[in-house]
Scaffold this active site. Sequence first.
Site, PDB file in Angstrom:
ATOM      1  N   LYS A 127       1.552  -1.372   0.030  1.00 27.38           N
ATOM      2  CA  LYS A 127      -0.275   0.028   0.159  1.00 27.38           C
ATOM      3  C   LYS A 127       1.157   1.287   0.163  1.00 27.38           C
ATOM      4  CE  LYS A 127      -5.203   1.392   0.096  1.00 27.38           C
ATOM      5  NZ  LYS A 127      -5.806   0.475  -0.672  1.00 27.38           N
ATOM      6  N   ASP A 167      -6.694   3.916  -5.384  1.00 32.50           N
ATOM      7  CA  ASP A 167      -7.119   4.258  -3.616  1.00 32.50           C
ATOM      8  C   ASP A 167      -7.850   5.271  -3.744  1.00 32.50           C
ATOM      9  OD1 ASP A 167      -7.561   2.184  -1.242  1.00 32.50           O
ATOM     10  OD2 ASP A 167      -7.368   3.870  -0.843  1.00 32.50           O
TER      11      ASP A 167
HETATM   12  N1  GLU Z   1      -6.996   0.326  -3.754  1.00 33.86           N
HETATM   13  C1  GLU Z   1      -7.748  -1.202  -4.133  1.00 33.86           C
HETATM   14  C2  GLU Z   1      -8.018  -1.990  -1.822  1.00 33.86           C
HETATM   15  O1  GLU Z   1      -7.985  -1.520  -1.357  1.00 33.86           O
HETATM   16  C3  GLU Z   1      -7.230  -2.333  -4.778  1.00 33.86           C
HETATM   17  C4  GLU Z   1      -6.150  -2.253  -4.517  1.00 33.86           C
HETATM   18  C5  GLU Z   1      -5.545  -2.881  -6.997  1.00 33.86           C
HETATM   19  O2  GLU Z   1      -6.229  -2.369  -6.943  1.00 33.86           O
HETATM   20  O3  GLU Z   1      -4.131  -2.762  -6.338  1.00 33.86           O
HETATM   21  O4  GLU Z   1      -8.188  -3.610  -2.607  1.00 33.86           O
END
Ligand code: GLU
Length: 446
Positions: A127, A167
């Site tokens: 993240k 996100d």
């Molecule tokens: N931010 C999204 C999640 O919390 C997607 C992450 C992604 O597609 O890599 O899963």
Amino acid sequence: MNSYIKEVYDHLVERAPEEREFHQAAKEVLDSLEKVVSENEVEYRRVALLERLVEPERTIIFKVPWEDDNGQTQVNKGYRIQFNGSIGPYKGGLRFNPTVRLGLLKFLGFEQIFKNSLTGLPIGGAKGGSDFDPSHKSDSEIKRFCKSFMTELYRHIGPYVDVPAGDLGVTGKEIGYLYGQYRRIKGISENGVITGKPISIGGSLIRPEATGYGLSYFLKEILDDNNINISGKKVSISGYGNVAWGAALKMKELGAKVVTLSSSRGYIHVEDGLTKEMIDYMLVVRADSNKNLKDLAEKFKLDFQVGKKPWEVPVDFALPCATQNELDLEDAQKLVNNGVIAVCEGANMPCTPDAIQYFEKNNVKYGCGKAANAGGVAISALEMSQNSIRYSWTAETVDNKLVDIMKHIYRSSKEMSLKYNVTLSQGANIAGFLKVANAMLVQGDY
Ligand code: GLU
């Protein structure tokens, strides 16, 4: 609590007492591993498996200087936490929001490990993001910020290394700017380095819808398993961003009435359910950093409950799709008193631990975020697949794969919940954990 789990948990709290959300996320996972850890305690202790699991493999923190429209240089913090790469390249979104801190991203990165593992696809957990606030910023400011962010980040990512996505605060627009800068610096067309891209640069069909669609498919799995119909039922959704939009679309298509959407300022209530026109207008609101949910309420003359949360509205299903810890015990009590049947998490960790306990004690079917909202990252992984084979699948193909993936997640969570005699959400944690734990064990001590 198992003594090994307790030692590991106490140690992580002691070393970083301020990382509250991370402790909450770690405790939730560790607690559900009680039986698995007890079964394998000698082996896990010997290789320090849990100590390694709660420690990110790499944490990158950097400055992001950028010039605002008045010619003033601003400085934000940028982060990327490469938490666990044992089953594949690090994978997870970037959050641009003033609340972003290390502890918040550690919670999100930690959750991502298990969520990504549950999809059955080869993606590790990561993240990142920044405390930059994109609201009320001009398009040029956002572009300059994204350029500066990627000017540092590019050296730490790659299609086989780490693959960011969006996100909160990061939409296809920001992803486009980020990829443009990556390509400019590297001089290479390597679009598998980031997902959630606009279609014109290799994005996948259904990726924008995927989190909300997947959430609805997961809820449907739970309901089918319990012989409950969706059609004609009422559902409250919180938030008004990407996940809320996809969920509203799909729930309406499945025949439910979507009666709420919310922002931090209040919620809209539509007794007969949102119309398709209203749901489509969510995209207009989202595309304009000066617009918010109030604009939608005003456009369609909807009731806007100022300063309140949507959980007071009587519904059959609740889908929290806004942000962490948005639904607490008091909200859970209101939902239960009003007869809620199922709650599935579209956001990451939106229900507080006491709210979850209350749901489970009162036989409310509860789908945790790691399982229920994994559709987004799953389709990100399929975007990577399409980029690798230089091809794009039809919306129907991707949507069918999404349905299969959500079924697989439900089945493996259920299977573990039966095997270990625990709740569905604990079963999801166990299923996600076992795959990662095995991958770590066979790779020695990293
Ligand atoms: N931010 C999204 C999640 O919390 C997607 C992450 C992604 O597609 O890599 O899963």
